[in-house]
Design an enzyme around this catalytic site. Sequence first.
Site, short mmCIF file in Angstrom:
data_model
loop_
_atom_site.label_atom_id
_atom_site.label_comp_id
_atom_site.label_asym_id
_atom_site.label_seq_id
_atom_site.Cartn_x
_atom_site.Cartn_y
_atom_site.Cartn_z
N ASP A 159 0.84 -1.20 0.00
CA ASP A 159 0.00 0.00 0.00
C ASP A 159 0.88 1.25 0.00
O ASP A 159 0.59 2.23 -0.69
CB ASP A 159 -0.93 -0.02 1.22
CG ASP A 159 -1.70 -1.33 1.30
OD1 ASP A 159 -2.51 -1.58 0.42
OD2 ASP A 159 -1.44 -2.12 2.22
N HIS A 187 -4.63 -3.54 6.66
CA HIS A 187 -4.45 -3.79 5.22
C HIS A 187 -5.80 -4.23 4.66
O HIS A 187 -6.06 -5.40 4.45
CB HIS A 187 -3.38 -4.86 4.95
CG HIS A 187 -3.37 -5.30 3.51
ND1 HIS A 187 -2.94 -4.48 2.49
CD2 HIS A 187 -3.79 -6.42 2.91
CE1 HIS A 187 -3.09 -5.09 1.34
NE2 HIS A 187 -3.60 -6.27 1.56
P1 NAI Z 1 -2.03 -18.23 -4.02
O1 NAI Z 1 -3.38 -18.81 -3.86
O2 NAI Z 1 -1.39 -18.17 -5.36
O3 NAI Z 1 -1.01 -19.02 -3.08
C1 NAI Z 1 -1.29 -19.33 -1.75
C2 NAI Z 1 -0.59 -20.61 -1.42
O4 NAI Z 1 -0.76 -20.84 -0.03
C3 NAI Z 1 -1.16 -21.83 -2.15
O5 NAI Z 1 -0.11 -22.56 -2.77
C4 NAI Z 1 -1.81 -22.63 -1.02
O6 NAI Z 1 -1.76 -24.03 -1.24
C5 NAI Z 1 -0.93 -22.21 0.16
N1 NAI Z 1 -1.52 -22.51 1.46
C6 NAI Z 1 -2.81 -22.51 1.85
N2 NAI Z 1 -2.93 -22.89 3.13
C7 NAI Z 1 -1.68 -23.12 3.57
C8 NAI Z 1 -1.14 -23.57 4.82
N3 NAI Z 1 -1.93 -23.84 5.85
N4 NAI Z 1 0.19 -23.70 4.92
C9 NAI Z 1 1.01 -23.44 3.89
N5 NAI Z 1 0.56 -23.05 2.68
C10 NAI Z 1 -0.76 -22.89 2.53
O7 NAI Z 1 -2.10 -16.79 -3.34
P2 NAI Z 1 -1.12 -15.55 -3.49
O8 NAI Z 1 -1.55 -14.72 -4.64
O9 NAI Z 1 0.28 -16.02 -3.42
O10 NAI Z 1 -1.51 -14.72 -2.18
C11 NAI Z 1 -1.26 -15.21 -0.90
C12 NAI Z 1 -1.93 -14.37 0.17
O11 NAI Z 1 -1.42 -13.05 0.17
C13 NAI Z 1 -3.45 -14.20 0.01
O12 NAI Z 1 -4.04 -14.35 1.30
C14 NAI Z 1 -3.60 -12.79 -0.47
O13 NAI Z 1 -4.86 -12.26 -0.11
C15 NAI Z 1 -2.48 -12.12 0.28
N6 NAI Z 1 -2.04 -10.83 -0.24
C16 NAI Z 1 -1.67 -9.87 0.67
C17 NAI Z 1 -1.20 -8.64 0.27
C18 NAI Z 1 -0.80 -7.60 1.27
O14 NAI Z 1 -0.51 -6.49 0.83
N7 NAI Z 1 -0.77 -7.85 2.57
C19 NAI Z 1 -1.09 -8.31 -1.16
C20 NAI Z 1 -1.46 -9.38 -2.05
C21 NAI Z 1 -1.93 -10.59 -1.58
#
Ligand code: NAI
Length: 334
Positions: A159, A187
Amino acid sequence: PTKPINVVVTGAAGQIAYSLLYQLAAGTVFGPDQPINLHLLDIPVMMKVLEGVVMELEDLALPLLREIVPTADPAVAFKDVAAAFLVGAMPRKEGMERKDLLAANVEIFKVQGEALDKYARKDVKILVVGNPANTNALICSHYAPSIPKQNFSAMTRLDQNRAQAALAARLNVQVDQVKKVVIWGNHSSTQYPDAAHATVTLQGSTKSVPAALNQDNWLQTTFVETIQKRGAAVIAARKMSSAMSAAKAAGDHMRDWWMGTKPGEYVSMAVFSDGSYGIPENIVFSFPVTIEPRGQYKIVQGLPISEFARSKLTVTANELEEERTEAYKVLQKK
Ligand code: NAI
């Protein structure tokens, strides 16, 4: 020679990790002299995908990257880690309410907090990226009582980077000429991106951003809304959430925490509130901070808070208190 440190990335088979892992292996986060062992945690069904990620990491042929440990076992993943990127989370699915999302994530961050407590180094620096990031960090810390609360943080750096880029575009300057933008609070769409204290360098002289913008009300209106809704705008265009920029921001956050912030600058991190700026304690709230090299962060004190800013801070703090209440309700039912 410097001994390697263990670094864990959860959600290692996902899209943010795909961009983040390269930065870690290349030395842009922990420095070009710090070798690392990468611990990669994901869930059992993702182990095949993770194998492919491991192959690509090997094929980077980067000398700082020593051991690679792919696993679905938190006990293995969190063993002796000095830094933790908690990226993996339960994504929001169609028809899922915020409460359901919170419940699913509370469970994940409970397990990972317990594993951190048992297996990680006590000085581990923890960055929660997975949403709802602030409240996930709170829960995680709750289950890792042997690790100081100051070691837990959640990411609002994306952000901040978005806000800095938007101001630079508006002022028609290079992005690094804009400094001291602050992200306050959660966030989420209640966050308050605040340019009141920001500065811009124009033709060699530094002035305040509001003065440079001639006090038009763009900063209170379009600017705030654009940053609050930027994540949704990326999803609408890309059909997937921000990943490259999120990974870069995660690297920025951890690098500054590890190496320190630049003199005269500050960055935003969501950390345990100590009551600064009248924010209630025991929520993970984004504040401006400064960090000494190898040191602890300090919340920047004494920034003047306008009435407008105060109303924004209250809204986002209230939302975090509500999330905390809901999260603890879920935990008590278990
Ligand atoms: P993604 O869906 O591509 O990858 C998430 C991965 O986490 C998947 O491989 C899934 O199998 C794994 N996962 C689920 N439960 C798990 C567990 N208990 N232990 C280990 N791995 C587990 O998602 P992406 O795009 O990589 O985003 C990840 C997170 O980041 C989402 O929650 C998203 O909302 C968040 N996010 C936060 C931002 C921020 O600024 N704080 C910005 C963008 C995304």
